[in-house]
Design a protein around this motif. Structure first.
Motif, PDB file in Angstrom:
ATOM      1  N   GLY A 346       0.814  -1.208   0.000  1.00 46.71           N
ATOM      2  CA  GLY A 346       0.000   0.000   0.000  1.00 46.71           C
ATOM      3  C   GLY A 346       0.845   1.253   0.000  1.00 46.71           C
ATOM      4  O   GLY A 346       0.575   2.204  -0.741  1.00 46.71           O
ATOM      5  N   ALA A 347       1.895   1.262   0.829  1.00 48.08           N
ATOM      6  CA  ALA A 347       2.765   2.435   0.893  1.00 48.08           C
ATOM      7  C   ALA A 347       3.487   2.649  -0.432  1.00 48.08           C
ATOM      8  O   ALA A 347       3.591   3.782  -0.925  1.00 48.08           O
ATOM      9  CB  ALA A 347       3.778   2.272   2.022  1.00 48.08           C
ATOM     10  N   VAL A 348       3.983   1.569  -1.016  1.00 51.11           N
ATOM     11  CA  VAL A 348       4.686   1.674  -2.291  1.00 51.11           C
ATOM     12  C   VAL A 348       3.738   2.150  -3.383  1.00 51.11           C
ATOM     13  O   VAL A 348       4.065   3.046  -4.173  1.00 51.11           O
ATOM     14  CB  VAL A 348       5.322   0.317  -2.664  1.00 51.11           C
ATOM     15  N   TYR A 349       2.529   1.571  -3.407  1.00 49.28           N
ATOM     16  CA  TYR A 349       1.624   1.961  -4.484  1.00 49.28           C
ATOM     17  C   TYR A 349       0.985   3.326  -4.245  1.00 49.28           C
ATOM     18  O   TYR A 349       0.477   3.932  -5.184  1.00 49.28           O
ATOM     19  CB  TYR A 349       0.542   0.909  -4.724  1.00 49.28           C
ATOM     20  N   GLN A 350       1.019   3.812  -3.024  1.00 51.40           N
ATOM     21  CA  GLN A 350       0.567   5.186  -2.817  1.00 51.40           C
ATOM     22  C   GLN A 350       1.479   6.142  -3.586  1.00 51.40           C
ATOM     23  O   GLN A 350       1.007   7.132  -4.160  1.00 51.40           O
ATOM     24  CB  GLN A 350       0.559   5.542  -1.330  1.00 51.40           C
ATOM     25  N   GLY A 351       2.764   5.833  -3.597  1.00 50.94           N
ATOM     26  CA  GLY A 351       3.677   6.618  -4.426  1.00 50.94           C
ATOM     27  C   GLY A 351       3.341   6.480  -5.899  1.00 50.94           C
ATOM     28  O   GLY A 351       3.293   7.470  -6.637  1.00 50.94           O
ATOM     29  N   ALA A 352       3.083   5.240  -6.334  1.00 46.81           N
ATOM     30  CA  ALA A 352       2.733   5.023  -7.737  1.00 46.81           C
ATOM     31  C   ALA A 352       1.464   5.780  -8.111  1.00 46.81           C
ATOM     32  O   ALA A 352       1.380   6.400  -9.173  1.00 46.81           O
ATOM     33  CB  ALA A 352       2.552   3.528  -7.997  1.00 46.81           C
ATOM     34  N   GLY A 353       0.473   5.724  -7.234  1.00 44.12           N
ATOM     35  CA  GLY A 353      -0.776   6.425  -7.513  1.00 44.12           C
ATOM     36  C   GLY A 353      -0.584   7.927  -7.601  1.00 44.12           C
ATOM     37  O   GLY A 353      -1.225   8.601  -8.425  1.00 44.12           O
ATOM     38  N   THR A 354       0.311   8.462  -6.758  1.00 38.20           N
ATOM     39  CA  THR A 354       0.599   9.888  -6.818  1.00 38.20           C
ATOM     40  C   THR A 354       1.208  10.253  -8.167  1.00 38.20           C
ATOM     41  O   THR A 354       0.841  11.265  -8.783  1.00 38.20           O
ATOM     42  CB  THR A 354       1.553  10.292  -5.682  1.00 38.20           C
ATOM     43  N   GLY A 355       2.125   9.421  -8.645  1.00 36.74           N
ATOM     44  CA  GLY A 355       2.717   9.660  -9.962  1.00 36.74           C
ATOM     45  C   GLY A 355       1.700   9.548 -11.080  1.00 36.74           C
ATOM     46  O   GLY A 355       1.702  10.344 -12.026  1.00 36.74           O
ATOM     47  N   GLN A 356       0.817   8.561 -10.984  1.00 36.04           N
ATOM     48  CA  GLN A 356      -0.228   8.398 -11.989  1.00 36.04           C
ATOM     49  C   GLN A 356      -1.172   9.594 -12.009  1.00 36.04           C
ATOM     50  O   GLN A 356      -1.662   9.998 -13.068  1.00 36.04           O
ATOM     51  CB  GLN A 356      -1.023   7.122 -11.709  1.00 36.04           C
ATOM     52  N   LEU A 357      -1.427  10.150 -10.832  1.00 40.16           N
ATOM     53  CA  LEU A 357      -2.349  11.276 -10.735  1.00 40.16           C
ATOM     54  C   LEU A 357      -1.709  12.565 -11.226  1.00 40.16           C
ATOM     55  O   LEU A 357      -2.302  13.313 -12.011  1.00 40.16           O
ATOM     56  CB  LEU A 357      -2.808  11.441  -9.281  1.00 40.16           C
ATOM     57  N   VAL A 358      -0.486  12.835 -10.768  1.00 45.26           N
ATOM     58  CA  VAL A 358       0.142  14.127 -11.031  1.00 45.26           C
ATOM     59  C   VAL A 358       0.839  14.171 -12.392  1.00 45.26           C
ATOM     60  O   VAL A 358       0.781  15.186 -13.094  1.00 45.26           O
ATOM     61  CB  VAL A 358       1.151  14.457  -9.910  1.00 45.26           C
ATOM     62  N   GLY A 359       1.493  13.073 -12.788  1.00 42.26           N
ATOM     63  CA  GLY A 359       2.301  13.081 -14.009  1.00 42.26           C
ATOM     64  C   GLY A 359       1.549  13.480 -15.264  1.00 42.26           C
ATOM     65  O   GLY A 359       1.878  14.490 -15.902  1.00 42.26           O
ATOM     66  N   PRO A 360       0.519  12.703 -15.673  1.00 45.17           N
ATOM     67  CA  PRO A 360      -0.208  13.077 -16.892  1.00 45.17           C
ATOM     68  C   PRO A 360      -0.889  14.437 -16.794  1.00 45.17           C
ATOM     69  O   PRO A 360      -0.969  15.167 -17.781  1.00 45.17           O
ATOM     70  CB  PRO A 360      -1.240  11.947 -17.030  1.00 45.17           C
ATOM     71  N   LEU A 361      -1.384  14.781 -15.602  1.00 45.79           N
ATOM     72  CA  LEU A 361      -2.042  16.076 -15.434  1.00 45.79           C
ATOM     73  C   LEU A 361      -1.035  17.214 -15.618  1.00 45.79           C
ATOM     74  O   LEU A 361      -1.310  18.210 -16.304  1.00 45.79           O
ATOM     75  CB  LEU A 361      -2.688  16.154 -14.057  1.00 45.79           C
ATOM     76  N   ALA A 362       0.154  17.068 -15.019  1.00 48.88           N
ATOM     77  CA  ALA A 362       1.197  18.087 -15.183  1.00 48.88           C
ATOM     78  C   ALA A 362       1.656  18.167 -16.633  1.00 48.88           C
ATOM     79  O   ALA A 362       1.865  19.264 -17.177  1.00 48.88           O
ATOM     80  CB  ALA A 362       2.378  17.771 -14.264  1.00 48.88           C
ATOM     81  N   ALA A 363       1.810  17.009 -17.271  1.00 50.61           N
ATOM     82  CA  ALA A 363       2.254  17.004 -18.661  1.00 50.61           C
ATOM     83  C   ALA A 363       1.200  17.625 -19.575  1.00 50.61           C
ATOM     84  O   ALA A 363       1.531  18.393 -20.488  1.00 50.61           O
ATOM     85  CB  ALA A 363       2.566  15.578 -19.105  1.00 50.61           C
ATOM     86  N   GLY A 364      -0.072  17.294 -19.341  1.00 53.24           N
ATOM     87  CA  GLY A 364      -1.133  17.875 -20.157  1.00 53.24           C
ATOM     88  C   GLY A 364      -1.186  19.383 -20.016  1.00 53.24           C
ATOM     89  O   GLY A 364      -1.372  20.116 -20.998  1.00 53.24           O
ATOM     90  N   THR A 365      -1.001  19.862 -18.795  1.00 47.22           N
ATOM     91  CA  THR A 365      -0.980  21.310 -18.557  1.00 47.22           C
ATOM     92  C   THR A 365       0.216  21.955 -19.244  1.00 47.22           C
ATOM     93  O   THR A 365       0.095  23.034 -19.855  1.00 47.22           O
ATOM     94  CB  THR A 365      -0.939  21.593 -17.050  1.00 47.22           C
ATOM     95  N   ALA A 366       1.387  21.300 -19.185  1.00 43.95           N
ATOM     96  CA  ALA A 366       2.587  21.838 -19.826  1.00 43.95           C
ATOM     97  C   ALA A 366       2.433  21.874 -21.342  1.00 43.95           C
ATOM     98  O   ALA A 366       2.848  22.837 -21.999  1.00 43.95           O
ATOM     99  CB  ALA A 366       3.806  21.002 -19.439  1.00 43.95           C
ATOM    100  N   VAL A 367       1.833  20.830 -21.905  1.00 50.71           N
ATOM    101  CA  VAL A 367       1.620  20.796 -23.357  1.00 50.71           C
ATOM    102  C   VAL A 367       0.664  21.899 -23.789  1.00 50.71           C
ATOM    103  O   VAL A 367       0.901  22.603 -24.778  1.00 50.71           O
ATOM    104  CB  VAL A 367       1.086  19.415 -23.790  1.00 50.71           C
ATOM    105  N   ASP A 368      -0.416  22.081 -23.036  1.00 44.97           N
ATOM    106  CA  ASP A 368      -1.355  23.162 -23.349  1.00 44.97           C
ATOM    107  C   ASP A 368      -0.678  24.530 -23.249  1.00 44.97           C
ATOM    108  O   ASP A 368      -0.889  25.419 -24.080  1.00 44.97           O
ATOM    109  CB  ASP A 368      -2.560  23.113 -22.403  1.00 44.97           C
ATOM    110  N   ALA A 369       0.160  24.704 -22.215  1.00 49.58           N
ATOM    111  CA  ALA A 369       0.808  26.001 -22.003  1.00 49.58           C
ATOM    112  C   ALA A 369       1.843  26.304 -23.084  1.00 49.58           C
ATOM    113  O   ALA A 369       1.967  27.458 -23.530  1.00 49.58           O
ATOM    114  CB  ALA A 369       1.463  26.033 -20.623  1.00 49.58           C
TER     115      ALA A 369
END
Length: 403
Positions: A346-369
């Motif tokens: 659970g602790a390890v995948y909490q990190g994975a989930g954070t990356g899954q949540l933030v990574g594409p969202l940050a990249a999509g925002t950067a691409v739009d910008a």
């Protein structure tokens, strides 16, 4: 192994592969919810009239539960038993996908995604606990490495399902299929439940009441960085193929799905190398370095299409290494901290989930910008550099012997 004998003294260890395959299947149908979002992303943007940043929110939202709840869910899994937790998660995911397929508005679609997101950490915390409970020694390292294939297998499976993308609302068919399969997987677990309970009862009796240590936290951060980079590339691959390479939606979805299978090559290779005593730190450093360079080439639009395609395929192949190594270290991390398999996973995948949540969202925002796809390279490069630093600092000191 018959599944009933313990066999803990065997030098190479042993494993009940019937239960392990059931656990991997549960992971695969869970990961299909990520694959369906990647395949349907262009259709959702067109059908609901949303931009890439908003569409990226839907893509990332599935990981919200994992990002916020996984460590706590690991404790719940230990209390209510992995089988019950896994079944609950599969039912939530299935019902959420079915509801999403019937949604008429963007808000309804996001609400259905939240239901799916609640099921994700339950499955991802419970299944590694099942695998650890019915395996030992090097067989356990192999089994945990094979478990790492749940994500690419699920991504690929969802993206190659034959859907008539040229028809209006075709994405709803994909959502319905991806909703039924978790319920089927849950039924399979119910059928073999007597066998599962034999293993998990023994493992729970042996579990200690510890807490994740610094090495586990470092593994979680590495998983976050990996997932942020990987899902940025894999998630946007069909959209880039559609927009930049003049493919239609069917071709783009199938190309993305088939490419996801390349991850399995890295998964299997890393599993055998790690079980054969190759350094986890070396595997991680090499994979992150090559992934960083290949992601830069993939997002760099002036490069020839053949170079960009070759780069993304190398990236995706090497992307199989970090999850196989990290999941392979979970039994050792659990033993070091005394936290047990479910809480450590659970602790390890909490990190994975954070990356899954933030990574594409940050990249999509950067691409739009930035107005072009090179914005995605900012995310992937940062993830690779930081991951290498953390690997050298924290992973190099871990023993490579299977737990």
């Amino acid at each position: 192994m018959t599944g009933r004998d313990d066999g803990r003294g065997a030098p190479g260890g042993d494993a009940d592969w019937l239960v392990i395959c059931a656990a991997i299947l549960a992971g695969v149908v869970t990961a299909m919810q990520i694959g369906k979002a990647s395949a349907a992303l262009p259709a959702l943007r067109e059908g609901f009239g949303v931009g890439l940043a908003d569409a990226s929110l839907y893509f990332s939202l599935f990981s919200l539960g994992a990002a916020l709840l996984s460590t706590g869910v690991g404790m719940v899994v230990l209390r209510i038993r992995p089988l019950r937790a896994g079944l609950t998660g599969l039912v939530l995911i299935g019902c959420g996908s079915l509801a999403g397929g019937m949604a008429e508005g963007w808000a309804g679609l996001l609400a259905a995604r939240v239901v799916e997101a609640l099921g994700l950490p339950l499955v991802v915390c419970a299944m590694p606990a099942l695998i650890q409970s019915c395996s030992s020694g090097r067989q356990r390292v192999l089994a945990m490495g094979f478990w790492a294939a749940w994500l690419p297998l699920g991504l690929a499976s969802a993206m190659v399902i034959p859907v008539p993308w040229e028809a209006e609302g075709a994405w709803r068919q994909l959502f319905m299929i991806c909703g039924v399969l978790p319920l089927v997987s849950a039924g399979y677990l119910v059928v073999i439940s007597p066998r599962v309970r034999t293993h998990t009862s023994r493992e729970i009796r042996q579990a200690a009441a510890g807490w994740p240590d610094a090495a586990t936290v470092a593994a979680a951060v590495l998983f976050a960085l990996f997932q942020g980079s990987y899902l940025t590339v894999q998630g946007f691959f069909p959209t880039i193929a559609l927009d930049a390479w003049s493919l239609d939606m069917t071709q783009a979805a199938r190309l993305g799905g088939l490419s996801a299978l390349f991850v399995i090559i890295g998964n299997v290779a890393a599993s055998f190398l790690l079980s054969g005593q190759v350094s986890a730190a070396k595997l991680l450093v090499v994979s992150f370095a090559v992934m960083g360079v290949c992601a830069l080439a993939f997002f760099f639009e002036p490069l020839p299409l053949s170079v960009r395609l070759g780069a993304v395929l190398i990236f995706i192949t090497l992307a199989g290494v970090p999850p196989a190594v990290i999941w392979g270290l979970v039994p050792q991390l659990a033993a070091r901290s005394g936290a047990g398999a479910a809480i450590t996973a659970g602790a390890v995948y909490q990190g994975a989930g954070t990356g899954q949540l933030v990574g594409p969202l940050a990249a999509g925002t950067a691409v739009d910008a930035m107005g072009n796809w090179s914005g995605g390279a900012l995310v992937t490069t940062a993830c690779s550099v930081v991951a290498i630093v953390i690997t050298v600092r924290f992973v190099g000191g871990l023993s490579e012997r299977p737990a």
